[in-house]
Design a protein around this motif. Structure first.
Motif, short mmCIF file in Angstrom:
data_model
loop_
_atom_site.label_atom_id
_atom_site.label_comp_id
_atom_site.label_asym_id
_atom_site.label_seq_id
_atom_site.Cartn_x
_atom_site.Cartn_y
_atom_site.Cartn_z
N UNK A 1 46.63 26.13 52.83
CA UNK A 1 46.69 25.02 52.04
C UNK A 1 46.66 25.50 50.70
N UNK A 2 45.77 26.67 50.35
CA UNK A 2 45.31 27.13 49.28
C UNK A 2 46.64 27.38 48.35
N UNK A 3 48.10 27.75 48.76
CA UNK A 3 48.97 28.28 48.13
C UNK A 3 49.99 27.32 48.28
N UNK A 4 49.73 26.21 49.20
CA UNK A 4 50.67 25.27 49.43
C UNK A 4 50.55 24.03 48.35
N UNK A 5 51.61 23.96 47.52
CA UNK A 5 51.83 22.74 46.29
C UNK A 5 52.32 21.66 46.98
N UNK A 6 51.75 20.75 47.44
CA UNK A 6 52.22 19.44 48.10
C UNK A 6 52.73 18.39 46.82
N UNK A 7 52.07 18.43 45.60
CA UNK A 7 52.28 17.61 44.64
C UNK A 7 52.62 18.33 43.31
N UNK A 8 53.76 18.80 43.07
CA UNK A 8 54.02 19.61 41.75
C UNK A 8 53.33 19.24 40.44
N UNK A 9 52.98 17.94 40.28
CA UNK A 9 52.23 17.53 39.08
C UNK A 9 50.86 17.81 39.10
N UNK A 10 50.21 17.80 40.47
CA UNK A 10 48.69 18.24 40.66
C UNK A 10 48.59 19.35 41.08
N UNK A 11 48.09 20.22 40.03
CA UNK A 11 47.73 21.82 40.44
C UNK A 11 46.74 21.76 41.44
N UNK A 12 45.91 20.96 41.59
CA UNK A 12 44.80 21.15 42.31
C UNK A 12 45.11 21.32 43.99
N UNK A 13 46.24 21.10 44.20
CA UNK A 13 46.77 21.28 45.86
C UNK A 13 46.81 22.71 45.89
N UNK A 14 46.98 23.65 44.86
CA UNK A 14 47.20 25.18 45.25
C UNK A 14 46.27 25.56 44.32
N UNK A 15 45.04 25.68 44.88
CA UNK A 15 43.70 26.26 44.00
C UNK A 15 43.63 27.73 44.10
N UNK A 16 44.34 28.54 44.91
CA UNK A 16 44.12 30.01 44.85
C UNK A 16 45.39 30.57 44.45
#
Length: 416
Positions: A58-73
């Protein structure tokens, strides 16, 4: 050290995909260990692997491109992800074979069923209520052959054994199936947790034993028939022996009386050498009066006796001494000497002996008068014929162009 975000788009896609695959495999391994293993603690390592891999995924999976917090690593070193993937792969590669070996070595309901299916015999178990709780493949196939359906309760097997399908033959306690195999069924009580109402039903293949018993019964029947024939033969043997002794005695008396009568007639017709002829007559009468009957048994004695009666016996050929062939030929020679004097007024008898394979051909003629009609067999010739034919030989009488007695005698004696 390069960050994950600095990798090419291909590797940023492949690494999460590989982690997803490994997570799915670990979930499967975790569920198998949790459900099939007797020690659920063994599944904790798989659970730990998933606890690490899922956050990394989940840390490298960007669910929402506008929300950078979805891919925190995304800025973390990519070797962390590679190391996690490598360790998860090593764990799965070690755990899977270990679980397979454990499955092969540990007892379970599945392993018990597999073991019973490998038995050459049929076997099934019923609980105290009569429900079938275990039935191997062999017993299942036998139940289809017996009643056409699979066993559900114990009474199904009892009904199938008491009234099997028409294609099944029952003999004694054996069931002969359409494929010609023979089975025996046994039911016994077994004790489980102090309850002895459990049932074990077994089926044993006794085809070879059954066929062997059938063959033995056929052999016994053949032996019984042979014994019956032997008993019947032994029952007749005493009568046959008595009849043979009676025939021998008749032949002996016939020959002796015939020689005596011929001697008397010769004495009356001619007074030459009367003392010698009276001596022969007295000898014949003495033999008849003797308690022990003896008969002429060699051709030399036949020649000497015939010479005393004025008949010369000429022999061409040879017969082995002390054989049935010699005995029958001697009897035929005596009869022909007697008939030569009584009916043909001859003084020479010719005997020709020839061996043909395993038989002797004997021809006896004389120099007397030629018969004008076929020879009628009296008691002497009839007795001689019975003796020859009972020994496996043949006898023929010819009257034209001259008298001839033809007999064929086996070279070997017939044995019972």
């Amino acid at each position: 050290m390069s960050a994950f975000s600095s990798l090419s788009e291909f590797w940023q896609t492949m690494l999460p995909f590989i982690m997803l695959v490994e997570i799915v495999l670990e979930i499967g391994l975790f569920m198998y260990q949790l459900l099939r293993s007797n020690k659920p603690v063994r599944s904790l390592l798989s659970l730990a692997v998933m606890a690490v891999m899922i956050p990394l995924l989940f840390s490298v999976s960007q669910a929402d491109p506008d929300n950078i917090g979805d891919a925190f690593l995304l800025d973390a070193p990519w070797l962390i992800f590679a190391a996690a993937i490598f360790l998860a792969a090593v764990h799965f590669a070690i755990a899977l074979p270990r679980e397979y070996r454990r499955k092969k070595n540990e007892l379970s309901p599945f392993s018990i069923k597999e073991a019973t299916d490998k038995l050459p015999m049929g076997i099934c178990y019923a609980d105290p209520n009569g429900r079938i709780i275990l039935c191997n493949n062999r017993m299942r196939r036998l139940s289809f052959a017996l009643c056409g359906h699979e066993l559900q309760i114990k009474s199904d097997m009892e009904n199938a054994l008491s009234a099997p399908d028409r294609s099944v033959t029952v003999k004694d306690d054996c069931y002969i199936l359409p494929d010609k195999t023979v089975w025996q069924f046994r039911t016994q009580n077994i004790t489980v947790d102090s309850d002895d109402r459990w049932k074990q039903i077994t089926a044993h293949n006794v085809t070879e034993l059954y066929n062997g018993c059938q063959k033995q019964e056929e052999i016994n029947e053949e032996l019984a028939e042979v014994n019956r024939k032997l008993r019947k033969m032994y029952a007749r043997m005493e009568n046959d022996v008595k009849e043979k002794e009676s025939l021998d005695l008749k032949v002996y008396i016939h020959d002796t009386i015939g020689r005596s009568l011929l001697t008397i007639r010769d004495i009356i017709d001619s007074g030459e050498d009367t003392e010698r002829k009276l001596g022969a007559l007295q000898n014949a009468i003495g033999m008849l009066a003797s308690n022990r009957v003896t008969s002429v048994s060699t051709m030399d004695e036949v020649k000497r006796t015939a010479q005393q009666l004025g008949v010369a016996v000429k022999i061409d050929g040879y017969l082995p001494r002390d054989t049935a062939a010699e005995e029958l030929t001697v009897a035929a020679a005596k009869e022909c000497v007697t008939n030569c004097i009584k009916h043909a007024d001859g003084n020479e008898v010719y005997i020709r002996i020839a061996q043909r394979g395993e038989r002797y051909d004997v021809t006896i003629t004389n120099n007397g008068k030629i018969p004008t009609e076929p020879i009628k067999e009296g008691s002497g010739l009839s007795t001689l014929r019975r003796s020859i034919e009972s020994s496996g030989g043949e006898m023929h009488i010819s009257h034209n162009p001259r008298f001839a007695l033809l007999i064929t005698i086996p070279a070997k004696e017939i044995s019972l």
